[in-house]
Design a protein around this motif. Structure first.
Motif, mmCIF file in Angstrom:
data_model
loop_
_atom_site.group_PDB
_atom_site.id
_atom_site.type_symbol
_atom_site.label_atom_id
_atom_site.label_comp_id
_atom_site.label_asym_id
_atom_site.label_seq_id
_atom_site.Cartn_x
_atom_site.Cartn_y
_atom_site.Cartn_z
ATOM 1 N N LYS A 295 0.836 -1.200 0.023
ATOM 2 C CA LYS A 295 -0.180 0.143 -0.003
ATOM 3 C C LYS A 295 0.817 1.253 0.099
ATOM 4 N N ILE A 296 0.438 2.326 -0.677
ATOM 5 C CA ILE A 296 1.062 3.734 -0.700
ATOM 6 C C ILE A 296 0.381 4.214 0.697
ATOM 7 N N VAL A 297 1.269 4.780 1.495
ATOM 8 C CA VAL A 297 0.320 5.525 2.910
ATOM 9 C C VAL A 297 0.816 7.018 2.614
ATOM 10 N N LEU A 298 -0.234 7.837 2.541
ATOM 11 C CA LEU A 298 -0.115 9.234 2.418
ATOM 12 C C LEU A 298 -0.483 9.978 3.991
ATOM 13 N N LYS A 299 0.299 10.524 4.465
ATOM 14 C CA LYS A 299 0.095 11.485 5.573
ATOM 15 C C LYS A 299 0.189 12.696 5.359
ATOM 16 N N PHE A 300 -0.976 13.508 5.791
ATOM 17 C CA PHE A 300 -1.132 15.024 5.675
ATOM 18 C C PHE A 300 -0.888 15.867 6.648
ATOM 19 N N SER A 301 -0.215 16.862 6.317
ATOM 20 C CA SER A 301 -0.165 18.159 7.336
ATOM 21 C C SER A 301 -0.776 19.368 6.730
ATOM 22 N N VAL A 302 -1.701 19.986 7.426
ATOM 23 C CA VAL A 302 -2.468 21.105 6.764
ATOM 24 C C VAL A 302 -2.122 22.323 7.629
ATOM 25 N N LYS A 303 -1.877 23.533 6.948
ATOM 26 C CA LYS A 303 -1.250 24.496 7.564
ATOM 27 C C LYS A 303 -2.665 25.047 8.532
ATOM 28 N N GLU A 304 -2.185 25.623 9.705
ATOM 29 C CA GLU A 304 -3.030 26.285 10.647
ATOM 30 C C GLU A 304 -4.100 27.196 10.149
ATOM 31 N N GLY A 305 -5.258 26.798 10.399
ATOM 32 C CA GLY A 305 -6.347 27.962 9.905
ATOM 33 C C GLY A 305 -6.988 27.534 8.633
ATOM 34 N N ILE A 306 -6.358 26.564 7.833
ATOM 35 C CA ILE A 306 -6.660 26.173 6.410
ATOM 36 C C ILE A 306 -7.511 24.541 6.571
ATOM 37 N N ARG A 307 -8.671 24.652 6.006
ATOM 38 C CA ARG A 307 -9.444 23.532 5.899
ATOM 39 C C ARG A 307 -9.249 22.947 4.277
ATOM 40 N N ILE A 308 -9.471 21.565 4.290
ATOM 41 C CA ILE A 308 -9.632 21.199 2.623
ATOM 42 C C ILE A 308 -10.808 20.696 2.523
ATOM 43 N N SER A 309 -11.492 21.455 1.816
ATOM 44 C CA SER A 309 -12.930 21.388 1.327
ATOM 45 C C SER A 309 -13.375 19.941 0.620
ATOM 46 N N SER A 310 -14.478 19.358 1.240
ATOM 47 C CA SER A 310 -15.010 18.181 0.587
ATOM 48 C C SER A 310 -15.612 18.443 -0.763
ATOM 49 N N GLN A 311 -15.943 19.513 -1.065
ATOM 50 C CA GLN A 311 -16.571 19.897 -2.446
ATOM 51 C C GLN A 311 -15.932 21.190 -2.984
ATOM 52 N N PRO A 312 -15.558 21.415 -4.238
ATOM 53 C CA PRO A 312 -16.218 20.238 -5.357
ATOM 54 C C PRO A 312 -15.626 18.792 -5.315
ATOM 55 N N SER A 313 -14.015 18.863 -5.252
ATOM 56 C CA SER A 313 -13.606 17.699 -5.363
ATOM 57 C C SER A 313 -12.261 17.356 -4.396
ATOM 58 N N PHE A 314 -11.691 16.406 -4.272
ATOM 59 C CA PHE A 314 -10.365 15.956 -3.786
ATOM 60 C C PHE A 314 -9.973 14.830 -4.526
ATOM 61 N N THR A 315 -8.942 14.691 -5.278
ATOM 62 C CA THR A 315 -8.456 13.487 -6.079
ATOM 63 C C THR A 315 -7.249 13.599 -5.808
ATOM 64 N N ILE A 316 -6.901 11.918 -5.917
ATOM 65 C CA ILE A 316 -5.437 11.487 -6.008
ATOM 66 C C ILE A 316 -5.270 10.899 -7.112
ATOM 67 N N ASP A 317 -4.563 11.515 -8.301
ATOM 68 C CA ASP A 317 -4.155 10.669 -9.337
ATOM 69 C C ASP A 317 -2.795 10.151 -9.292
ATOM 70 N N LEU A 318 -2.665 8.613 -9.856
ATOM 71 C CA LEU A 318 -1.343 8.190 -9.686
ATOM 72 C C LEU A 318 -0.772 7.961 -11.265
ATOM 73 N N GLU A 319 0.591 8.159 -11.298
ATOM 74 C CA GLU A 319 1.045 8.248 -12.508
ATOM 75 C C GLU A 319 1.086 6.339 -12.990
ATOM 76 N N PRO A 320 1.121 6.277 -14.232
ATOM 77 C CA PRO A 320 1.333 4.751 -14.809
ATOM 78 C C PRO A 320 2.536 4.255 -14.443
ATOM 79 N N SER A 321 2.249 2.906 -13.798
ATOM 80 C CA SER A 321 3.444 2.125 -13.440
ATOM 81 C C SER A 321 3.496 0.789 -13.971
#
Length: 159
Positions: free
Chosen positions: A44-70
């Motif tokens: 598995k690929i494990v992604l851990k996030f750190s979000v800057k203080e006072g910032i929120r990552i919106s659920s809309q319109p979209s949050f996507t993770i695109d992977l490069e071909p392998s």
């Protein structure tokens, strides 16, 4: 002449400072588990996030993770949305945002044709960062990559 030169350069300097600040909105730490892989093995690929203080990552319109071909790794699909990854949605002051405190895991299997050696997998995360305090939202893309090793041995499942 000098004044006109300052007015020409000043917007580019300000833009540079703004872009430098944007990259700090969402930091991504990526790892591959296990780091040493054999053909046919799952990981598995494990992604851990750190979000800057006072910032929120919106659920809309979209949050996507695109992977490069392998050629070495096989994923269930090439891109994942917040709902695909079952990211929890929280509400604050009447607005929804993603709870990125927990790591996100993306499963894969190693191709039976994977070449032996060191490889890199990369991708990008498309998101909307919002500051409710300052009243703005910004669409941005964060890139990530991680190295891994594949051996020419075939993974044997334990019976």
């Amino acid at each position: 002449m000098k004044r006109s030169m300052i007015f020409l350069v000043l917007p580019f300097l300000l833009l540079g400072f703004m872009i430098a600040g944007v990259e700090d909105l969402l930091k991504v730490d990526v790892s591959i588990v296990p780091r040493r892989l054999r053909r046919g093995e799952e990981g598995k690929i494990v992604l851990k996030f750190s979000v800057k203080e006072g910032i929120r990552i919106s659920s809309q319109p979209s949050f996507t993770i695109d992977l490069e071909p392998s050629d070495e790794l096989i994923f269930p699909k090439n891109f994942f949305s917040a709902s695909d990854l079952e990211i929890e949605i929280k509400e604050e002051e009447g607005k929804e945002y993603l709870d990125l405190k927990e790591p996100i895991e993306i499963p894969f299997s190693v191709s039976m044709d994977a070449k032996r050696g060191n490889h890199t997998i990369g991708g990008k995360i498309k998101y909307f960062a919002c500051s409710q305090e300052e009243g703005w939202c910004l669409k941005y893309t964060a890139k990530f990559s991680s190295a891994f090793f594949t051996s020419s041995r075939i993974f044997q499942k334990k019976k």
